[in-house]
Design a protein around this motif. Sequence first.
Motif, PDB file in Angstrom:
ATOM      1  N   GLU A   1      93.719 -49.480  63.446  1.00 32.23           N
ATOM      2  CA  GLU A   1      93.258 -48.103  63.764  1.00 32.23           C
ATOM      3  C   GLU A   1      91.719 -47.992  63.257  1.00 32.23           C
ATOM      4  OE1 GLU A   1      94.474 -45.797  65.349  1.00 32.23           O
ATOM      5  OE2 GLU A   1      96.669 -46.384  65.804  1.00 32.23           O
ATOM      6  N   THR A   2      91.041 -47.309  64.026  1.00 26.98           N
ATOM      7  CA  THR A   2      89.725 -47.191  63.469  1.00 26.98           C
ATOM      8  C   THR A   2      89.724 -45.977  62.755  1.00 26.98           C
ATOM      9  OG1 THR A   2      89.069 -46.167  65.606  1.00 26.98           O
ATOM     10  CG2 THR A   2      88.746 -48.497  65.534  1.00 26.98           C
ATOM     11  N   GLY A   3      90.568 -44.892  63.333  1.00 25.90           N
ATOM     12  CA  GLY A   3      90.605 -43.480  62.714  1.00 25.90           C
ATOM     13  C   GLY A   3      89.375 -42.910  63.497  1.00 25.90           C
ATOM     14  N   ASP A   4      88.701 -43.287  64.753  1.00 23.92           N
ATOM     15  CA  ASP A   4      87.902 -42.570  65.368  1.00 23.92           C
ATOM     16  C   ASP A   4      88.446 -41.933  66.588  1.00 23.92           C
ATOM     17  OD1 ASP A   4      85.860 -43.133  63.688  1.00 23.92           O
ATOM     18  OD2 ASP A   4      85.240 -44.823  64.674  1.00 23.92           O
ATOM     19  N   ALA A   5      88.204 -40.870  67.024  1.00 23.33           N
ATOM     20  CA  ALA A   5      88.916 -40.297  68.464  1.00 23.33           C
ATOM     21  C   ALA A   5      87.523 -39.781  69.125  1.00 23.33           C
ATOM     22  CB  ALA A   5      89.496 -39.154  67.964  1.00 23.33           C
ATOM     23  N   GLU A   6      87.615 -40.007  70.358  1.00 21.92           N
ATOM     24  CA  GLU A   6      86.307 -39.473  70.970  1.00 21.92           C
ATOM     25  C   GLU A   6      86.988 -38.326  72.170  1.00 21.92           C
ATOM     26  OE1 GLU A   6      83.478 -42.196  72.833  1.00 21.92           O
ATOM     27  OE2 GLU A   6      84.167 -43.803  71.337  1.00 21.92           O
ATOM     28  N   ARG A   7      85.894 -37.562  72.627  1.00 19.33           N
ATOM     29  CA  ARG A   7      86.454 -36.371  73.437  1.00 19.33           C
ATOM     30  C   ARG A   7      85.934 -36.608  74.752  1.00 19.33           C
ATOM     31  NH1 ARG A   7      86.703 -35.240  68.169  1.00 19.33           N
ATOM     32  NH2 ARG A   7      88.261 -33.576  67.705  1.00 19.33           N
ATOM     33  N   TYR A   8      86.838 -36.216  75.595  1.00 23.64           N
ATOM     34  CA  TYR A   8      86.320 -36.522  76.990  1.00 23.64           C
ATOM     35  C   TYR A   8      86.783 -35.242  78.119  1.00 23.64           C
ATOM     36  CZ  TYR A   8      86.268 -41.159  75.731  1.00 23.64           C
ATOM     37  OH  TYR A   8      85.979 -42.548  75.238  1.00 23.64           O
ATOM     38  N   ASP A   9      86.105 -34.958  79.035  1.00 23.68           N
ATOM     39  CA  ASP A   9      86.565 -33.823  79.893  1.00 23.68           C
ATOM     40  C   ASP A   9      87.792 -34.134  80.737  1.00 23.68           C
ATOM     41  OD1 ASP A   9      84.223 -32.207  79.562  1.00 23.68           O
ATOM     42  OD2 ASP A   9      83.003 -33.943  80.456  1.00 23.68           O
ATOM     43  N   ALA A  10      88.029 -35.339  80.871  1.00 29.06           N
ATOM     44  CA  ALA A  10      89.363 -35.697  81.670  1.00 29.06           C
ATOM     45  C   ALA A  10      89.800 -37.157  81.310  1.00 29.06           C
ATOM     46  CB  ALA A  10      89.054 -35.732  83.106  1.00 29.06           C
ATOM     47  N   VAL A  11      91.105 -37.193  81.663  1.00 29.88           N
ATOM     48  CA  VAL A  11      91.568 -38.878  81.476  1.00 29.88           C
ATOM     49  C   VAL A  11      92.130 -39.380  82.501  1.00 29.88           C
ATOM     50  CG1 VAL A  11      93.406 -39.976  79.894  1.00 29.88           C
ATOM     51  CG2 VAL A  11      91.850 -38.079  78.786  1.00 29.88           C
ATOM     52  N   VAL A  12      91.952 -40.600  82.797  1.00 31.71           N
ATOM     53  CA  VAL A  12      92.684 -41.176  83.944  1.00 31.71           C
ATOM     54  C   VAL A  12      93.609 -42.246  83.444  1.00 31.71           C
ATOM     55  CG1 VAL A  12      92.483 -42.605  85.995  1.00 31.71           C
ATOM     56  CG2 VAL A  12      90.710 -41.036  85.588  1.00 31.71           C
ATOM     57  N   VAL A  13      94.932 -42.192  83.557  1.00 32.54           N
ATOM     58  CA  VAL A  13      95.728 -42.953  83.199  1.00 32.54           C
ATOM     59  C   VAL A  13      96.186 -44.117  84.043  1.00 32.54           C
ATOM     60  CG1 VAL A  13      98.496 -43.191  82.336  1.00 32.54           C
ATOM     61  CG2 VAL A  13      97.110 -41.153  81.742  1.00 32.54           C
ATOM     62  N   ALA A  14      95.956 -45.326  83.946  1.00 36.04           N
ATOM     63  CA  ALA A  14      95.853 -46.439  84.725  1.00 36.04           C
ATOM     64  C   ALA A  14      96.519 -47.692  84.089  1.00 36.04           C
ATOM     65  CB  ALA A  14      94.496 -46.795  85.324  1.00 36.04           C
ATOM     66  N   ASN A  15      97.449 -47.629  83.143  1.00 40.66           N
ATOM     67  CA  ASN A  15      97.872 -48.497  82.391  1.00 40.66           C
ATOM     68  C   ASN A  15      98.933 -49.381  83.022  1.00 40.66           C
ATOM     69  OD1 ASN A  15     100.036 -46.407  82.224  1.00 40.66           O
ATOM     70  ND2 ASN A  15     100.885 -47.224  80.196  1.00 40.66           N
ATOM     71  N   GLY A  16      99.396 -49.307  84.348  1.00 33.24           N
ATOM     72  CA  GLY A  16     100.281 -50.189  84.968  1.00 33.24           C
ATOM     73  C   GLY A  16     101.851 -49.754  84.628  1.00 33.24           C
ATOM     74  N   HIS A  17     102.603 -50.378  85.285  1.00 31.59           N
ATOM     75  CA  HIS A  17     104.180 -50.211  85.150  1.00 31.59           C
ATOM     76  C   HIS A  17     105.055 -51.320  85.204  1.00 31.59           C
ATOM     77  CE1 HIS A  17     105.189 -49.220  89.249  1.00 31.59           C
ATOM     78  NE2 HIS A  17     104.009 -48.618  89.313  1.00 31.59           N
ATOM     79  N   ASN A  18     104.428 -52.700  85.184  1.00 29.54           N
ATOM     80  CA  ASN A  18     105.311 -53.970  85.226  1.00 29.54           C
ATOM     81  C   ASN A  18     104.920 -54.571  83.996  1.00 29.54           C
ATOM     82  OD1 ASN A  18     106.340 -53.382  87.993  1.00 29.54           O
ATOM     83  ND2 ASN A  18     104.471 -54.077  89.019  1.00 29.54           N
TER      84      ASN A  18
END
Length: 457
Positions: free
Chosen positions: A131-148
């Motif tokens: 864990e880096t402890g860092d978080a970044e801020r975005y306008d949007a998030v694309v979830v593309a983590n797969g499901h197999n």
Amino acid sequence: MTPPCRVAVIGAGAAGLTAVKALLDAGAEVVAYEKGDRPGGLWARDNASGLSPAYASLHLNTSKGRTQFADFPMPGEWPDYPSADHIAGYLADYAEKFGLTPHLRFHHTVTSVEREEDGGWKVTASAHGRETGDAERYDAVVVANGHNWDPRLPDPAYPGEFTGEQMHAHDYRDAEIFRDERVLVVGMGNSAMDITVDASYVSRGPVLLSARHGVHIVPKYLFGRPSDATGGALAALPWRLRQGLAETMLRVAVGTPQSYGLPAPQGGLFQNHPTISDTILHRLTHGEVVPRPGIERFDGDRVVFTDGTSDAVDVIVWATGYRVSIPFLSERWLGGDPEELPLYKRVFHLDDPSLVFVGLMQSTGAALPVVEAQSKLAAAYLSGSYALPDPPERLRSVARALRYSTARWGRDRRPQMRIDFDDYVADIPKEIKTGRDRLLRGETRPFAPTRGKETPA
């Protein structure tokens, strides 16, 4: 001037890579988080992520002509059904060709995605397992983590105790593990058939293939052409008519699963996902693979089946599929089982369309053209060049799609995730055009970055 939309993409497999490309093409600022050490996701065998289920003999079960990206055709000299290593290289070449690699953060695992009160999204990740402890801020998030990648095992477990070895198909790499062993494979999907065939060349005695329900088995070639190209030629017809014609052709070409001793398919062709294999029928007819019904219970090294027969077994391979897992999203966004998550066009979250999904679907055909189309739709919205319909119409659209899916595939076949490949890839460009027309008419507002601002109503 309005700053460019800043988007986090989670995953650098086929879905994540197409999302990064489409967003860059649309002028967005993009960061993609990838747990592994290279692009390609689940296709990249021995990826450092540890999530890839790819094995040595794995090949596409959809032909290259129906699998390739529209923006990046596969090499003409490749075989009709390329290997997993071919596809991993193809995805790496795609990333290189379109300049995606500088936007990919390898060895980064997203641990949480949270909506900020003042607008935008906070994405927290670990790097190299820390864990880096860092978080970044975005306008949007694309979830593309797969499901197999999250193995599904029988639940509840079968009664009794089995004293041999058990493994999930996810952990299979090559057949040497089965040498001189008595092997039972449970399942009727593509991986089950591949593993069964591989094991049958080195096992002690025939490999047992167990299933409670059957599937249609489609050879890779029908009438001298890739079988999915034959099916694609019928795409303009209503699916019931397509089904009848395709089932007739299949019976003429290879017969029924029952004629090989396998259980009857549960539902018609195009209703449950067929298994694509030439070799399983060959091994069945030669007696190197022997069908068995479902499991009743275990008794030491013996497996007792529902017809009362039993066999001594050394290794059981559970080719029983995968759970859909999105561990970095909270209950607020998933609402329970991710398999039941309603999405507009299988892309936009109904509560907040700046949360986007690419690849959270179950296609009747190849996945790559679908995720490419989804990525272009997502990028059109996040760049402000496409407007969504109003929320009530989104709800109605999702409800219509679910009614259709339930009628076609049934309530227990992930109906919320199901799409018809040909219908879907034809519909998305039309939807993009319709959304641009909405924008021109001023019916709905375009997306605007909200990072650090008040979230729009």
